[in-house]
Scaffold this motif. Sequence first.
Motif, PDB file in Angstrom:
ATOM      1  N   VAL A 154      -4.544  29.723  30.557  1.00 21.68           N
ATOM      2  CA  VAL A 154      -4.683  29.714  31.856  1.00 21.68           C
ATOM      3  C   VAL A 154      -3.890  30.564  32.444  1.00 21.68           C
ATOM      4  N   LEU A 155      -2.490  30.756  31.935  1.00 18.40           N
ATOM      5  CA  LEU A 155      -1.587  31.692  32.405  1.00 18.40           C
ATOM      6  C   LEU A 155      -1.919  33.019  31.964  1.00 18.40           C
ATOM      7  N   ARG A 156      -2.330  33.018  30.698  1.00 17.55           N
ATOM      8  CA  ARG A 156      -2.713  34.439  30.109  1.00 17.55           C
ATOM      9  C   ARG A 156      -3.998  35.055  30.825  1.00 17.55           C
ATOM     10  N   GLU A 157      -4.863  34.045  30.758  1.00 12.84           N
ATOM     11  CA  GLU A 157      -6.249  34.482  31.598  1.00 12.84           C
ATOM     12  C   GLU A 157      -6.013  35.034  32.963  1.00 12.84           C
ATOM     13  N   ALA A 158      -4.999  34.714  33.638  1.00 10.27           N
ATOM     14  CA  ALA A 158      -4.581  35.023  35.051  1.00 10.27           C
ATOM     15  C   ALA A 158      -3.439  36.125  34.989  1.00 10.27           C
ATOM     16  N   GLY A 159      -3.037  36.613  34.053  1.00  4.18           N
ATOM     17  CA  GLY A 159      -1.950  37.656  33.688  1.00  4.18           C
ATOM     18  C   GLY A 159      -0.676  36.971  34.306  1.00  4.18           C
ATOM     19  N   ALA A 160      -0.506  35.874  34.547  1.00  2.57           N
ATOM     20  CA  ALA A 160       0.711  35.762  35.125  1.00  2.57           C
ATOM     21  C   ALA A 160       1.977  35.442  34.172  1.00  2.57           C
TER      22      ALA A 160
ATOM     23  N   SER B 199       2.560  10.537  29.083  1.00  2.11           N
ATOM     24  CA  SER B 199       3.074  11.297  28.000  1.00  2.11           C
ATOM     25  C   SER B 199       3.258  12.868  28.685  1.00  2.11           C
ATOM     26  N   PRO B 200       4.116  13.729  27.963  1.00  2.00           N
ATOM     27  CA  PRO B 200       3.807  15.047  28.376  1.00  2.00           C
ATOM     28  C   PRO B 200       2.782  15.715  28.400  1.00  2.00           C
ATOM     29  N   GLY B 201       1.929  15.184  27.622  1.00  2.00           N
ATOM     30  CA  GLY B 201       0.657  15.691  27.554  1.00  2.00           C
ATOM     31  C   GLY B 201      -0.160  15.812  29.102  1.00  2.00           C
ATOM     32  N   PHE B 202       0.051  14.681  29.626  1.00  2.00           N
ATOM     33  CA  PHE B 202      -0.682  14.657  31.047  1.00  2.00           C
ATOM     34  C   PHE B 202       0.041  15.557  31.955  1.00  2.00           C
ATOM     35  N   ALA B 203       1.359  15.923  31.816  1.00  2.50           N
ATOM     36  CA  ALA B 203       2.068  16.821  32.810  1.00  2.50           C
ATOM     37  C   ALA B 203       1.687  18.180  32.636  1.00  2.50           C
ATOM     38  N   LEU B 204       1.276  18.559  31.365  1.00  2.67           N
ATOM     39  CA  LEU B 204       0.719  19.971  30.831  1.00  2.67           C
ATOM     40  C   LEU B 204      -0.489  20.013  31.428  1.00  2.67           C
ATOM     41  N   PHE B 205      -1.661  18.736  31.405  1.00  4.34           N
ATOM     42  CA  PHE B 205      -2.827  18.851  31.776  1.00  4.34           C
ATOM     43  C   PHE B 205      -2.882  19.112  33.314  1.00  4.34           C
ATOM     44  N   LEU B 206      -2.092  18.430  34.081  1.00  5.64           N
ATOM     45  CA  LEU B 206      -1.955  18.870  35.548  1.00  5.64           C
ATOM     46  C   LEU B 206      -1.450  20.017  35.848  1.00  5.64           C
ATOM     47  N   ALA B 207      -0.440  20.820  35.091  1.00  6.29           N
ATOM     48  CA  ALA B 207      -0.230  22.229  35.460  1.00  6.29           C
ATOM     49  C   ALA B 207      -1.278  22.966  35.028  1.00  6.29           C
ATOM     50  N   SER B 208      -1.981  22.708  34.002  1.00  2.00           N
ATOM     51  CA  SER B 208      -3.075  23.648  33.741  1.00  2.00           C
ATOM     52  C   SER B 208      -4.215  23.708  34.987  1.00  2.00           C
ATOM     53  N   LEU B 209      -4.304  22.402  35.420  1.00  4.23           N
ATOM     54  CA  LEU B 209      -5.421  22.294  36.375  1.00  4.23           C
ATOM     55  C   LEU B 209      -4.828  23.161  37.707  1.00  4.23           C
ATOM     56  N   ALA B 210      -3.505  22.878  37.984  1.00  2.00           N
ATOM     57  CA  ALA B 210      -2.995  23.466  39.214  1.00  2.00           C
ATOM     58  C   ALA B 210      -3.297  25.110  38.859  1.00  2.00           C
ATOM     59  N   GLY B 211      -2.827  25.590  37.750  1.00  4.62           N
ATOM     60  CA  GLY B 211      -2.838  27.095  37.532  1.00  4.62           C
ATOM     61  C   GLY B 211      -4.521  27.517  37.667  1.00  4.62           C
ATOM     62  N   MET B 212      -5.307  26.712  37.114  1.00  5.11           N
ATOM     63  CA  MET B 212      -6.739  27.132  37.502  1.00  5.11           C
ATOM     64  C   MET B 212      -7.156  27.336  38.886  1.00  5.11           C
ATOM     65  N   VAL B 213      -6.451  26.233  39.610  1.00  2.00           N
ATOM     66  CA  VAL B 213      -6.754  26.402  41.337  1.00  2.00           C
ATOM     67  C   VAL B 213      -5.985  27.452  41.767  1.00  2.00           C
ATOM     68  N   LEU B 214      -4.778  27.679  41.593  1.00  8.49           N
ATOM     69  CA  LEU B 214      -3.779  28.839  42.230  1.00  8.49           C
ATOM     70  C   LEU B 214      -4.194  30.038  41.988  1.00  8.49           C
TER      71      LEU B 214
ATOM     72  N   LEU C  62      -9.381  30.722  39.261  1.00  7.51           N
ATOM     73  CA  LEU C  62     -10.429  31.161  38.082  1.00  7.51           C
ATOM     74  C   LEU C  62     -11.727  30.589  38.406  1.00  7.51           C
ATOM     75  N   THR C  63     -12.475  31.590  37.799  1.00  9.16           N
ATOM     76  CA  THR C  63     -14.034  31.163  37.903  1.00  9.16           C
ATOM     77  C   THR C  63     -14.467  30.164  36.738  1.00  9.16           C
ATOM     78  N   GLY C  64     -15.394  29.687  36.948  1.00  8.89           N
ATOM     79  CA  GLY C  64     -15.727  28.542  36.067  1.00  8.89           C
ATOM     80  C   GLY C  64     -15.913  29.235  34.735  1.00  8.89           C
ATOM     81  N   ARG C  65     -16.329  30.203  34.583  1.00  6.57           N
ATOM     82  CA  ARG C  65     -16.725  30.996  33.239  1.00  6.57           C
ATOM     83  C   ARG C  65     -15.157  31.152  32.504  1.00  6.57           C
ATOM     84  N   GLN C  66     -14.218  31.721  33.621  1.00  5.93           N
ATOM     85  CA  GLN C  66     -12.944  31.901  32.980  1.00  5.93           C
ATOM     86  C   GLN C  66     -12.046  30.630  32.514  1.00  5.93           C
ATOM     87  N   ALA C  67     -12.367  29.596  33.346  1.00  2.13           N
ATOM     88  CA  ALA C  67     -11.904  28.188  33.227  1.00  2.13           C
ATOM     89  C   ALA C  67     -12.260  27.784  31.675  1.00  2.13           C
ATOM     90  N   TRP C  68     -13.689  28.033  31.534  1.00  2.00           N
ATOM     91  CA  TRP C  68     -14.408  27.462  30.090  1.00  2.00           C
ATOM     92  C   TRP C  68     -13.904  28.338  29.170  1.00  2.00           C
TER      93      TRP C  68
END
Length: 456
Positions: A26-32, A278-293, A296-302
Amino acid sequence: MATAKGLLLSFIVIYVLLFGLLLYNVLREAGALDALSRVMARSAGTPVHQALLISAALGPFLEATTGFGIGIVIAAPLLLALGFAPERAAVLALLTQSAVPWGALAVGTVLNAELSGVPLRTLGVGSAWMTVPLYLLYAGVIAGVAGGWRSVWRHTPAILLVWAVLSAATWAVNAYVAVPLAGVIAGGVAAGALVMFLSVVGKPARSTVRETAAGTDTAGTEGGTGAALPLWRCLAPYGVLVGFSLAANLWPAFSHWLSIPLVLRAPSLQFELPLLTSPGFALFLASLAGMVLFRLTGRQAWGCVCRTLVQVWPVAVSTAGFVAMSTVMQRAGMIDGVSHALANWLGAGFVLVSPVLGGLGGFITGSNSAANAMFAPFQSTMAHALHQSPALYAVLQNVAASNLTMASPSRVALAASIAGLPGREGTLTRRMMALAVVVIGMVTVMAMAGAEVARG
């Protein structure tokens, strides 16, 4: 039954790696990542300061949040863009793996604790103490590789600062906060401290970053918009990750609430994993936050999801295989038989073999999780057979395996491919193995000291 238990234990690792890689994509796709790395790199003027910032601080921070050698993937192109020669860039990228005990939110250390029966905090604090002299070694080597060995003395204040902050923060977070967050917080604090130090001692000259194919790692949005992203937006997903993890570990009521729903249980196998803590859920939330912030389009997220599944598949299969194999061997009594034979043969001298065994696992697999899956039960059984401290052997396994992943063929091949050094893997391996021998020697000396303290 043993195979099923092994597969369930491997899920602890896979769950974290899956969403760690998703966050990276997600971060790479956005260029962050590119934008964040360039801002930090331009805060340092000399090659040595740039290398310390990227390899000694930023690299461990990124490895701690994602794992899987992602620190190499991010650091190598940035170092090339800053003008480092390909071989130096590859070596410096490999040195981002200095904090692998806490890579991917310490998932390998968590697995070691599960398999060895040593409390996670005890294992984390012990690994932190044993890593303190290694941090100093790596900081000095990074400075020497970046600017020549004479430059080490000229940059002693910066080296000591990075070493002291990394060491203190790693120990403090393991001891008083949460083991999974040690690498994230220590790397971030060390990077911030170095940037502040450089701003005080003198404003660094702005680096000229060559915009080459090797230097641009923005897979993202049209035209690579990462450079235009504000710093706060680049850091926001990490803020979600750290904030949620701190709340889950330090707020008892919140932690209790999270531990009730969505718990993966297998009572007959004595296995329980609360998915929300689990730390996995924290990473999942961070990924969702990145997609929103990053909008990212649906195609990019997919696309991020698809790339993540492709990347995680090999490590998921290998980790599951190693953990299942280790569990079956343990249940079959094979580990007990071998350990008792070695205990009779080597006696207390096994403490000298333990770091070599752990390092061999890290070198072969290129993964702390896989190496711990292979040898953590054996190390624990040897400790009991010799009537010595299981915690000491768990720490030796964890630290030795973690530090030799940077010399493993898989990590070397990754660095060589990104740095554009096809066919030069042997040269890189020889350089990293020379360092690995020094590391194992230092860990062995610390092992002997630890054994003496335990006996005293």
